[in-house]
Scaffold this active site. Structure first.
Site, short mmCIF file in Angstrom:
data_model
loop_
_atom_site.label_atom_id
_atom_site.label_comp_id
_atom_site.label_asym_id
_atom_site.label_seq_id
_atom_site.Cartn_x
_atom_site.Cartn_y
_atom_site.Cartn_z
N HIS A 89 0.87 -1.18 0.00
CA HIS A 89 0.00 0.00 0.00
C HIS A 89 0.90 1.23 0.00
CE1 HIS A 89 -4.11 1.48 0.63
NE2 HIS A 89 -3.61 2.41 1.40
N LYS A 96 -10.84 5.21 -3.80
CA LYS A 96 -9.92 6.32 -3.50
C LYS A 96 -8.57 5.92 -4.07
CE LYS A 96 -7.89 7.95 0.88
NZ LYS A 96 -8.27 8.48 2.21
N LYS A 113 -4.63 6.69 -4.32
CA LYS A 113 -3.57 7.42 -3.64
C LYS A 113 -2.63 8.00 -4.69
CE LYS A 113 -3.48 6.99 0.58
NZ LYS A 113 -4.22 7.81 1.60
N ASP A 153 -6.40 10.99 -3.07
CA ASP A 153 -5.76 11.48 -1.85
C ASP A 153 -4.29 11.73 -2.16
OD1 ASP A 153 -4.94 12.10 0.67
OD2 ASP A 153 -5.58 10.24 1.63
N GLU A 179 -8.36 14.96 -1.70
CA GLU A 179 -8.02 14.96 -0.28
C GLU A 179 -6.59 15.48 -0.07
OE1 GLU A 179 -8.91 11.17 1.43
OE2 GLU A 179 -7.89 11.59 3.31
N ASP A 208 -7.69 16.65 5.54
CA ASP A 208 -7.36 15.46 6.33
C ASP A 208 -6.25 15.83 7.33
OD1 ASP A 208 -7.30 12.92 7.33
OD2 ASP A 208 -6.26 12.01 5.64
N LYS A 224 -11.25 11.24 11.91
CA LYS A 224 -10.40 10.10 12.29
C LYS A 224 -10.10 10.17 13.78
CE LYS A 224 -8.10 9.57 7.86
NZ LYS A 224 -6.94 9.71 7.03
N GLU A 268 -14.51 5.01 4.76
CA GLU A 268 -13.49 4.25 4.03
C GLU A 268 -12.91 3.15 4.93
OE1 GLU A 268 -10.42 7.15 2.99
OE2 GLU A 268 -9.65 7.08 5.04
C1 MUC Z 1 -5.17 8.81 4.64
O1 MUC Z 1 -4.38 9.70 4.43
O2 MUC Z 1 -6.34 9.01 4.35
C2 MUC Z 1 -6.53 6.04 4.68
C3 MUC Z 1 -6.76 5.28 3.62
C4 MUC Z 1 -5.56 5.12 2.94
O3 MUC Z 1 -5.35 4.52 1.93
O4 MUC Z 1 -4.60 5.83 3.60
C5 MUC Z 1 -5.13 6.27 4.81
C6 MUC Z 1 -4.67 7.56 5.31
MG MG Z 2 -5.94 11.08 3.67
#
Ligand code: MUC
Ligand code: MG
Length: 382
Positions: A31, A176, A178, A207, A233, A258, A282, A336
């Site tokens: 990840h 989502k 990244k 994100d 994000e 975030d 969170k 999520e």
């Molecule tokens: C974040 O920054 O949101 C949450 C899901 C993901 O893939 O990373 C986290 C942290």
């Molecule tokens: Mg995030």
């Protein structure tokens, strides 16, 4: 008479011990985030025992050591053992506001550590009273929450295959992606490939995890809009509130705050500066269930929409989040909490049900889960 009953409940729910352990759980795949990549998730699991023998579990999640936030599992465990646990011993578990105050006095920040202890207290207190924790948090307004899945291996072909499998199994239909691990131009190529392989109308959030500058955001957001991305994000670093506000003003896509807002004061500052119109809730940021619920109220008061964020928690930490999310008057973006499904082995045997693109929290007493003692033992760091 009433006082005597109160005292009896306080006595039977007094906190007798708070034990912690570090666990390392392997993930189903790599990840990648802008500043780290993981192949396992590390948590601190907190077990609280009350005077009547009832136990409760809570969890502090980290992502890639002290990277996503400043807390590491080693520090969280040490600070709970040395400072938080002694401050709470013999206190009534039901006095949630008072225990939260005691924890704030005993340590500054340490938000994950405090939230993990508070989660365990809600679990134990709910079990002692025979009530779901949601009742103690104001009661449910929803039974299930839409849950998105994050695509983050960085390999577009693998990500397309993963998304198609999630859609076919009716587990997730919102994704989502990244960004920020790669150069923006390379990310755009990957994203375009991904988006064009999704069924028409699939909602995609990105994100950036702080990886972009204002200039990069201004340059690439029109491309994101053209691809139909629904939410961006944390594009910039947390301190860049004015720059983020300028980006938000120019963006056709809403910006989600975030990492920029841990405390209520940071949330207010971001909201007043119009640096985002959606807030990701969170426990790692708020420092507790009560405080996260209050953060939701503050964001809502500023007209922000709400998103149920995660830090790849196991079923234990996910349940604590979902208990709060279930009680929020508004939760426009769902959640999520895919964490339990990205672990090769979750830490609970029952409690959460993933079906039809949603997650459902059990209404069994406390946080509703049954800990998988074998999995917990196997994952415990020696
Ligand atoms: C974040 O920054 O949101 C949450 C899901 C993901 O893939 O990373 C986290 C942290
Ligand atoms: Mg995030």
């Amino acid at each position: 008479m009433v006082l005597e009953v109160d005292r009896q409940i306080d006595r039977s729910t007094a906190i007798k011990s708070i034990d912690t352990r570090i666990v390392d759980c392997v993930t189903t795949r790599r990840h990648k985030l802008s500043n780290t990549e993981i192949t396992h998730q590390s948590f601190v699991i907190v077990e609280v025992t009350l005077a009547d023998g009832t136990t409760g579990f809570g969890e502090a999640s980290t992502l890639g050591g002290p990277r996503w936030s400043e807390e590491s599992v080693e520090a969280i465990k040490a600070n709970i053992d040395t400072y938080l646990a002694p401050a709470l011993l013999d206190q009534p578990a039901l006095n949630f506001e008072a225990t939260a105050q005691r924890m704030k006095k005993a340590v500054s920040r340490n938000t994950s550590a405090r939230a993990a202890v508070e989660g365990a207290l809600y679990d134990a207190a709910g079990k002692a009273l025979g009530l779901p924790a949601t009742v103690l948090l104001g009661g449910r307004v929803r039974d299930k929450i839409e849950v998105l899945w994050a695509l983050a291996s960085g390999d577009a072909d693998q990500e397309i295959e993963e998304a198609h499998a999630k859609l076919a199994a009716r587990e997730h239909r919102r994704f989502k992606i990244k960004l920020g691990f790669f150069e923006p131009a390379q990310d755009m190529i990957r994203l375009r490939k991904l988006v064009s392989a999704m069924p028409q109308g699939t909602e995609v959030v990105v994100d950036v995890n702080q990886a972009w500058s204002e200039a990069t955001a201004i340059r690439y957001i029109p491309e994101l809009a053209e691809m139909g991305i629904v939410l961006i994000e944390q594009p910039l670093r947390p301190g860049l509130i004015d720059a983020t506000a300028r980006v938000a003003r120019r963006s056709a896509i809403p910006i989600m705050t975030d990492e920029a807002a841990f405390s209520t004061q940071e949330l207010v500052h971001n909201a007043q500066s119009a640096a985002g119109s959606v807030y990701s809730l969170k426990l790692v940021k708020s420092g507790g269930l009560l405080e996260m619920k209050r953060a939701a109220g503050v964001a809502q008061a500023f007209g922000m929409e709400l998103y149920g964020g995660c830090l790849l928690e196991s079923g234990i930490g996910a349940s604590a989040h979902l208990a709060v999310f279930s009680t929020l008057p508004q939760l426009e973006w769902g959640c999520e909490h895919f964490g339990p499904r990205i672990l090769k082995q979750d830490l609970i045997t029952s409690g959460l049900t993933f079906r039809d693109f949603h997650v459902e929290l059990s209404q069994a007493p406390g946080l509703g889960f049954t800990v998988d003692q074998d999995a917990l033992r196997d994952a415990t760091r020696r």
